[in-house]
Design a protein around this motif. Structure first.
Motif, PDB file in Angstrom:
ATOM      1  N   THR A 160       0.872  -1.103   0.048  1.00 55.55           N
ATOM      2  CA  THR A 160      -0.072  -0.078  -0.202  1.00 55.55           C
ATOM      3  C   THR A 160       1.037   1.355  -0.070  1.00 55.55           C
ATOM      4  N   ASP A 170       5.256   2.075  -4.088  1.00 55.65           N
ATOM      5  CA  ASP A 170       4.634   2.031  -5.206  1.00 55.65           C
ATOM      6  C   ASP A 170       5.285   0.562  -5.899  1.00 55.65           C
ATOM      7  N   ASP A 210       7.030  14.446   3.922  1.00 54.86           N
ATOM      8  CA  ASP A 210       5.806  14.853   4.528  1.00 54.86           C
ATOM      9  C   ASP A 210       4.820  14.484   3.790  1.00 54.86           C
ATOM     10  N   ALA A 211       4.808  14.734   2.478  1.00 55.98           N
ATOM     11  CA  ALA A 211       3.755  14.677   1.438  1.00 55.98           C
ATOM     12  C   ALA A 211       3.500  13.179   1.286  1.00 55.98           C
ATOM     13  N   GLU A 212       4.681  12.328   1.054  1.00 59.58           N
ATOM     14  CA  GLU A 212       4.320  10.723   0.974  1.00 59.58           C
ATOM     15  C   GLU A 212       3.694  10.388   2.044  1.00 59.58           C
ATOM     16  N   GLU A 270       1.789  11.710   4.614  1.00 60.42           N
ATOM     17  CA  GLU A 270       0.342  12.065   4.482  1.00 60.42           C
ATOM     18  C   GLU A 270      -0.370  11.285   3.510  1.00 60.42           C
ATOM     19  N   ALA A 271       0.074  11.276   2.326  1.00 55.76           N
ATOM     20  CA  ALA A 271      -0.722  10.554   1.338  1.00 55.76           C
ATOM     21  C   ALA A 271      -0.792   8.863   1.945  1.00 55.76           C
ATOM     22  N   VAL A 272       0.144   8.194   2.511  1.00 54.55           N
ATOM     23  CA  VAL A 272       0.103   7.052   3.124  1.00 54.55           C
ATOM     24  C   VAL A 272      -0.912   6.828   4.236  1.00 54.55           C
ATOM     25  N   GLU A 279      -3.334   8.705   4.683  1.00 55.27           N
ATOM     26  CA  GLU A 279      -4.786   8.819   4.115  1.00 55.27           C
ATOM     27  C   GLU A 279      -5.323   7.590   3.445  1.00 55.27           C
ATOM     28  N   LYS A 280      -4.456   6.942   2.874  1.00 55.69           N
ATOM     29  CA  LYS A 280      -4.968   5.547   2.365  1.00 55.69           C
ATOM     30  C   LYS A 280      -5.175   4.511   3.258  1.00 55.69           C
TER      31      LYS A 280
END
Length: 173
Positions: free
Chosen positions: A46, A49, A155-157, A159-161, A163-164
């Motif tokens: 998850t 990538d 930080d962006a990675e 946050e995206a994870v 969220e998943k």
């Protein structure tokens, strides 16, 4: 003559106290994502990538530095040493585990240098927990980030994870 087997029997509280002492001395980064949320299987990634290549175990070894390695009931037959964890105030064996190196916490059967070149001295007889762990899984990359083999998620990675994980359905028990 058969090789003697070294079995150390420790009460659960004593065993876990020694494990926590080792973990507190380890040089590792904090977990960005709890390891319990990270899959041990490549096909269930998850976080990582699918285009990211599966790393070579012989140039890593990070998974052998963290956690206890349980041994199933029949597995000790092939191992020369292990620990039997006993229920406190009892002789009842509740778990069998591999020894950890006192200095850095690695599995005692791991030889070589982390992230350079490593090998498992009991590879043909390694426990099921080791056999079931898949290189390239999210947990693999989690260990690699913790021990500095791979850089931490940005930080962006992260946050995206996260969220998943918040929208992913929980498995039915």
């Amino acid at each position: 003559m058969e090789k003697p087997v070294k079995i150390t029997r420790l009460p659960k509280s004593e065993y876990f106290a020694s494990v926590f002492e080792i973990f507190n001395r380890q040089k590792r980064l904090p977990q960005q994502i709890p390891l319990t949320k990270l899959s041990k299987r490549v096909d269930e990634r998850t976080v990582t990538d699918t285009s990211v290549a599966i790393p070579e175990c012989v140039s890593c070894g990070a998974c052998c530095f963290f956690g206890m390695i349980p041994i199933e009931r029949r597995e000790p037959e092939h191992l020369a040493e292990y620990i039997e964890v006993l229920a406190d105030h009892s002789d009842v064996v509740i778990e069998r585990v591999l020894y950890r190196d006192e200095a850095d916490g690695r599995c005692r059967h791991l030889s070589g240098e982390l992230a350079v070149n490593v090998g498992c001295e009991v590879y043909p007889d390694r426990p099921r927990a080791c056999r079931d762990f898949e290189a390239g899984s999210d947990r693999c990359f989690g260990y690699r980030r913790m021990f500095g083999v791979d850089p931490p998620l940005g930080d962006a990675e992260l946050e995206a994870v996260l969220e998943k994980f918040s929208v992913r359905p929980q498995p039915v028990k």
